[in-house]
Design a protein around this motif. Structure first.
Motif, PDB file in Angstrom:
ATOM      1  N   ASP A 181      -6.818 -35.305  38.591  1.00 55.82           N
ATOM      2  CA  ASP A 181      -6.756 -34.047  39.326  1.00 55.82           C
ATOM      3  C   ASP A 181      -8.058 -33.759  40.041  1.00 55.82           C
ATOM      4  N   ASP A 182      -7.969 -32.839  40.979  1.00 57.63           N
ATOM      5  CA  ASP A 182      -9.149 -32.264  41.589  1.00 57.63           C
ATOM      6  C   ASP A 182      -9.679 -31.207  40.624  1.00 57.63           C
ATOM      7  N   TYR A 232      -1.981 -23.397  42.186  1.00 55.61           N
ATOM      8  CA  TYR A 232      -2.733 -23.124  40.954  1.00 55.61           C
ATOM      9  C   TYR A 232      -4.000 -23.960  40.884  1.00 55.61           C
ATOM     10  N   GLU A 233      -3.879 -25.227  41.296  1.00 49.90           N
ATOM     11  CA  GLU A 233      -5.060 -26.094  41.236  1.00 49.90           C
ATOM     12  C   GLU A 233      -6.209 -25.494  42.047  1.00 49.90           C
ATOM     13  N   ALA A 234      -5.915 -25.105  43.267  1.00 50.73           N
ATOM     14  CA  ALA A 234      -6.969 -24.549  44.120  1.00 50.73           C
ATOM     15  C   ALA A 234      -7.498 -23.230  43.562  1.00 50.73           C
ATOM     16  N   ARG A 235      -6.594 -22.338  43.182  1.00 53.95           N
ATOM     17  CA  ARG A 235      -7.035 -21.016  42.720  1.00 53.95           C
ATOM     18  C   ARG A 235      -7.791 -21.097  41.405  1.00 53.95           C
ATOM     19  N   MET A 279      -6.574 -30.087  38.297  1.00 54.16           N
ATOM     20  CA  MET A 279      -6.205 -28.734  37.857  1.00 54.16           C
ATOM     21  C   MET A 279      -6.921 -28.419  36.565  1.00 54.16           C
ATOM     22  N   LEU A 280      -7.377 -27.195  36.428  1.00 56.90           N
ATOM     23  CA  LEU A 280      -8.033 -26.776  35.198  1.00 56.90           C
ATOM     24  C   LEU A 280      -6.979 -26.333  34.192  1.00 56.90           C
ATOM     25  N   GLY A 281      -6.932 -26.994  33.065  1.00 54.64           N
ATOM     26  CA  GLY A 281      -6.036 -26.572  32.001  1.00 54.64           C
ATOM     27  C   GLY A 281      -6.573 -25.341  31.293  1.00 54.64           C
ATOM     28  N   ASN A 282      -5.814 -24.809  30.357  1.00 56.78           N
ATOM     29  CA  ASN A 282      -6.243 -23.617  29.620  1.00 56.78           C
ATOM     30  C   ASN A 282      -7.379 -23.969  28.655  1.00 56.78           C
TER      31      ASN A 282
END
Lengths: 388, 388
Positions: free
Chosen positions: A212-213, B241-244, A1-4
């Motif tokens: 995470d991916d 959220y991870e995917a988006r 997951m991309l964090g802020n």
């Protein structure tokens, strides 16, 4: 997951055989006084110095010089540079060289108008500049550090036996950089391959973190595959423009902040390497290669899935019928083969480290928090001993 | 090989769940008058309009509005926007929406102080602005076009039946963009998957060109693999959220000029899609998907090696015991499977194209020079017929 996160990279790049012509676009934007910063003088032998000076003169600049920037620039030298920049009332610091020269120019840029001691404020204290910053431009002659498009600056204080990197904000990034792959052709092989490993290690410091991916991981796998492919071509044929241009571009993107966005990063190999560098003054990339295998084998059990993904997606390991651990280890083994093929330092002895230095190097090693295992001091000692 | 180029992308990105807070950093840099530009009003339903307005008010701005920007923004609407920007003496154009809204804001930004007709000068004439440019900021609510971090702007002139994209220089790029992946959660599935294909097509337009080895190709393979992976997760679970977040980030990097540096590009699928769009007003991503398979099969023989590489590196085709052509075709076949899984338009009939439109669409299709085959008019007609 991309964090802020917040991303901004305003550096303008002029890339290719005509990159130096970018100076003609950029120089008119700055005042008349240019402090030309460079290293040991190799740019005088290969013609780059003359070519840069010609353009500076044609653009009507007053040129002042700050030569002799060493491979691991020292805090003592930075004080000298600050004095020169003040005396010349420099409107632009033009760094011509590799990462060390550009790192050094950034240190000077934030210190010319700084009233406090630069080393204590920025490097030990980690502060951001609150004074006027003298703009930096760069002509890159050696790839690896990514300093041409980021805010990184590593300075060594020999008295304190500390080598500290500060990552400054985008206001300290070079305003422009000229990247001509041909300028890297004459680099001695030892420096060239050290640079290649520096690039690989930059990517791995960012890749080997998080479970995470993440889009960045896919991009980094691409950058590594491109680097491996081109490095072997360049090893046999250092003047292969295709290979050297792709490596130059890969190096920039490996460390211009893009791939780090939204994820945690490790940088523990660099912490180990910096400590080794403070004790030996060895070439940066070689300090990284010498400790890498021991470090990666040490943390492998804590990041097993990612090491296995690395093996398959980057090194082409066939996972069929193997345990995750076997796959992961086969990946590291293929990586070590590639490193040996390049002729990288595979142990610390080669770099002049003796067993009596181990405890001191361990003391000088900062412990980061972002990797698969937060090291304890005994881990550091064990990795260093294994690297001997 | 990487050709010579200049790269600069100064757009500042605020990414993540707190992205909108970036407005508080940015708004003080501009004057008091803000023209808020948006589309059909979905931002009023999902709360984004209120959230943006609240911050604008708290930052003491005078807010003027320009609503009703349509999915394929028209030249007529741009004239209306220019008038509104002039009347409000806008210091900042704040585009809240997807690529269409941002593309439109850019068209207005270069035209407010332009004395000539904007359509003729920029879009038909391809000129760069020589007047003051009103700065653009963006709050992205739909991914795909990359408009949040580039100079691209596509405008449709219905009277002339032309849909033309102009790629402006970095002075027209948004100064900042706020990218909150959650803002894309409420998008209808049709629009979501059309955006996914737009991203894929952007990458392919840049990937399927050149026969050289190129760092960008490796990076693009990573971006595509990430997109394929995340798109299938998002299809089942649009609020993942991870995917988006990964898709949003991939979309930005697919078209913020990075991967195009130093290589040729194609963009012929977009030329076909734009012509279809001018005749049908269909959703942009669907016009691309509807013509893609016919186009790719048509050019496959001319770029066989790259199509085969695409099949192996992106779609995981096993090349063992197969001819290059078989590998390449298996790649396209897997891609078509993915497209059908997403529910993309696979033919032009679905989009309302009738056989009598073919000749007109062919006339409206610009022929690019960068792809594996420079099309002749008869190729265009044949591809369009095959797509029916």
């Amino acid at each position: 997951m991309l964090g802020n996160f917040v991303y901004c990279n305003p550096t303008k790049l002029y890339f290719g055989t005509t990159a130096l012509e970018g100076l003609r676009e950029e120089l008119p934007k700055y005042g008349k006084n240019v402090l030309l910063i460079y290293g040991g003088g190799s740019i005088k032998k290969n013609g780059i110095y003359d070519a840069v000076l010609k353009i500076l003169k044609e653009c009507g600049k007053n040129v002042y010089e700050d030569a002799g920037v060493m491979p691991n620039p020292t805090s003592e030298k930075v004080y000298d540079g600050i004095r020169r920049a003040r005396e010349s009332k420099a409107d632009l610091l033009l760094a011509v060289g590799g990462g060390s020269v550009i790192d050094y120019a950034k240190a000077v840029s934030v210190s010319v108008h700084c009233k406090e001691d630069f080393w204590e404020k920025y490097y030990v204290g980690g502060a951001e500049p609150d004074c006027e910053i003298v703009p930096v431009g760069a002509v890159l002659t050696m790839v690896g550090t990514g300093s041409e498009m980021n805010g990184g600056s590593v300075i060594t204080n020999h008295e304190q036996k500390l080598k500290i990197g500060h990552v400054f904000g985008e206001n300290v990034f070079p305003k422009f950089s000229c990247l001509n792959p041909e300028f890297t052709f004459t680099l001695p092989e030892y420096q060239m391959v050290a640079g290649f490993y520096d690039i690989m290690c930059h990517i791995l410091e960012q890749y080997l973190s998080d479970t995470d991916d993440n889009t960045s991981d896919y991009v980094m796998e691409g950058l590594m595959r491109s680097l491996i492919h081109s490095s072997l071509i360049a090893l046999k044929d250092p003047k292969n423009y295709e290979a050297r241009s792709n490596i130059m571009w890969t190096a920039t993107w490996a460390l211009n902040t893009f791939v780090a966005m939204g994820k945690t990063t490790d940088w523990e190999v660099h912490m180990l390497g910096h400590a080794v560098g403070a004790y030996t003054n060895a070439t940066h990339g070689m300090t990284l290669s010498a400790v890498s295998m021991a470090y990666y084998h040490h943390i492998l059990p804590y990041g097993l899935a990612k090491f296995a993904r690395f093996a398959v997606n980057v090194w082409g390991v066939d996972a069929a019928g193997k345990t995750e651990k076997q796959v992961a280890e086969e990946g590291l083994s293929r990586m070590a083969d590639w490193m040996r093929k390049l002729g990288l330092a595979m142990d610390l002895k080669t770099l002049g480290v003796t067993p009596d230095m181990i405890e001191g190097i361990a003391d000088a090693t900062f412990i980061n928090q972002g990797g698969y295992k937060v090291l304890e001091r005994k881990d550091v000692v064990s990795i260093l001993k294994e690297s001997l």
